[in-house]
Design a protein around this motif. Structure first.
Motif, PDB file in Angstrom:
ATOM      1  N   SER A 196       0.831  -1.203   0.000  1.00 19.86           N
ATOM      2  CA  SER A 196       0.000   0.000   0.000  1.00 19.86           C
ATOM      3  C   SER A 196       0.866   1.252   0.000  1.00 19.86           C
ATOM      4  O   SER A 196       0.546   2.254  -0.652  1.00 19.86           O
ATOM      5  N   LYS A 197       1.987   1.189   0.713  1.00 16.95           N
ATOM      6  CA  LYS A 197       2.923   2.317   0.716  1.00 16.95           C
ATOM      7  C   LYS A 197       3.505   2.530  -0.679  1.00 16.95           C
ATOM      8  O   LYS A 197       3.717   3.667  -1.116  1.00 16.95           O
ATOM      9  N   LYS A 200       0.950   4.340  -2.890  1.00 13.24           N
ATOM     10  CA  LYS A 200       0.874   5.773  -2.570  1.00 13.24           C
ATOM     11  C   LYS A 200       2.133   6.508  -3.009  1.00 13.24           C
ATOM     12  O   LYS A 200       2.077   7.680  -3.397  1.00 13.24           O
ATOM     13  N   ALA A 239      -6.767  -5.098  -1.219  1.00 11.49           N
ATOM     14  CA  ALA A 239      -5.984  -3.856  -1.175  1.00 11.49           C
ATOM     15  C   ALA A 239      -6.219  -3.017  -2.427  1.00 11.49           C
ATOM     16  O   ALA A 239      -6.318  -1.786  -2.352  1.00 11.49           O
ATOM     17  N   GLU A 242      -9.486  -1.211  -2.055  1.00 10.04           N
ATOM     18  CA  GLU A 242      -9.425  -0.139  -1.059  1.00 10.04           C
ATOM     19  C   GLU A 242      -8.624   1.054  -1.571  1.00 10.04           C
ATOM     20  O   GLU A 242      -8.938   2.208  -1.242  1.00 10.04           O
ATOM     21  N   LEU A 243      -7.578   0.780  -2.373  1.00 13.39           N
ATOM     22  CA  LEU A 243      -6.720   1.847  -2.884  1.00 13.39           C
ATOM     23  C   LEU A 243      -7.197   2.382  -4.233  1.00 13.39           C
ATOM     24  O   LEU A 243      -6.591   3.295  -4.794  1.00 13.39           O
TER      25      LEU A 243
END
Length: 297
Positions: A196-197, A200, A239, A242-243
């Motif tokens: 997830s990092k 982003k 994920a 969600e992202l």
């Protein structure tokens, strides 16, 4: 974020700013930040992960091989300076980089359509560590992009080290025509957190996230055919939702995938007719096709 806001909060430290890839602030020109390198490439694909051990290099190797097999002129840049494993996975670890004119580097050719550069080709042996600070790594990355005789490339696949450090930032700032980034993860929560990092990070750079791949997603028992969720399943897809980024598919755990890498024969080339091979090959091929669809969108 608007250009005005970016400029008002700018501290002039362009070399460490992720937004420098797309920034038009006048301070950038005076900061000494390096311009895009000169390369004849239509699409650059970044392959990265939030943590190590998720199969990122395996994905990069199979993607490059799949593209070259489709007739595309493809380059594979192994920019994992401290852990260059791509040559081993392609069975070319004994090769060395050379030059015909003393000015440009010739990539190691796997086929007429696929060339590779890697730090591994410059080391005296496979056990030699690379003990470099950031500045030296950035110089090597620029040389691997700009000073290599890649020719006219349809695709350049870039295998990056885990995380969101110097190498990823350097490539994002230097490479032209970046089509986007592929994020590789495994299903368990700790891997999803780190991936997830990475998502982003890529978005902060103003680049396209081509999608998330869930690797090592279940093991098909060779005896009974049941699926064993060693690391769980579905975390990558969750994920991605969600992202709000594409989900490119899953690749199951398959001992033949490991054997293929150790033997230097990418799995995408292996079709032995077994049921397990058919299942895994279908998943791998589907993931590769989904990556191309995202680039075309």
């Amino acid at each position: 974020m608007t250009e005005k806001t970016e400029q008002s909060s700018c501290d002039g430290q362009c070399s460490s700013c992720p937004s420098a890839t797309n920034c038009n602030d006048p301070q950038k020109a005076a900061s000494g930040i390096q311009p895009k390198v000169q390369m004849n490439v239509k699409n650059v694909i970044l392959v990265l992960s939030g943590k190590g051990g998720v199969g990122k290099s395996t994905v990069a190797t199979n993607l490059a091989m799949a593209l070259s097999n489709k007739g595309y002129n493809t380059g594979l840049a192994d920019l994992d300076i401290h852990g260059p494993n791509i040559p081993k996975m392609l069975g070319i670890e004994d090769q060395k980089l050379g030059s015909y004119d003393g000015k440009t580097i010739e990539p190691v050719k796997v086929s007429g359509k696929l060339g590779v550069v890697s730090m591994a080709f410059l080391l005296p042996d496979t056990s030699s560590p690379v003990v470099w600070r950031g500045a030296m790594k950035n110089t090597a990355i620029k040389q691997f992009l700009e000073d290599v005789n890649w020719g006219e490339l349809d695709y350049l696949v870039v295998d990056l080290p885990p995380g969101t450090g110097d190498e990823a930032l350097s490539v994002a700032q230097l490479a032209p025509n970046i089509a986007g980034a592929v994020i590789v993860t495994t299903p368990q929560d700790v891997a999803i957190l780190d991936s997830s990092k990475s998502v982003k990070f890529i978005e902060k750079l103003g680049l396209k996230v081509l999608g998330i791949i869930e690797n090592m997603s279940g093991l098909v028992c060779p005896h009974c055919g049941d699926v064993i969720d060693l690391f769980g399943r579905g975390g990558g897809e969750k994920a991605a939702k969600e992202l709000n980024v594409p989900y490119l598919g899953s690749i199951p755990i398959d001992p033949d995938m490991r054997i293929a890498g150790d033997e230097g024969k990418p799995f995408i080339l292996k079709r032995d007719g077994s049921e397990q091979n058919k299942v895994t090959w279908k998943h791998v091929d589907e993931v590769m096709e989904n990556i191309l669809k995202q680039i075309d969108n």
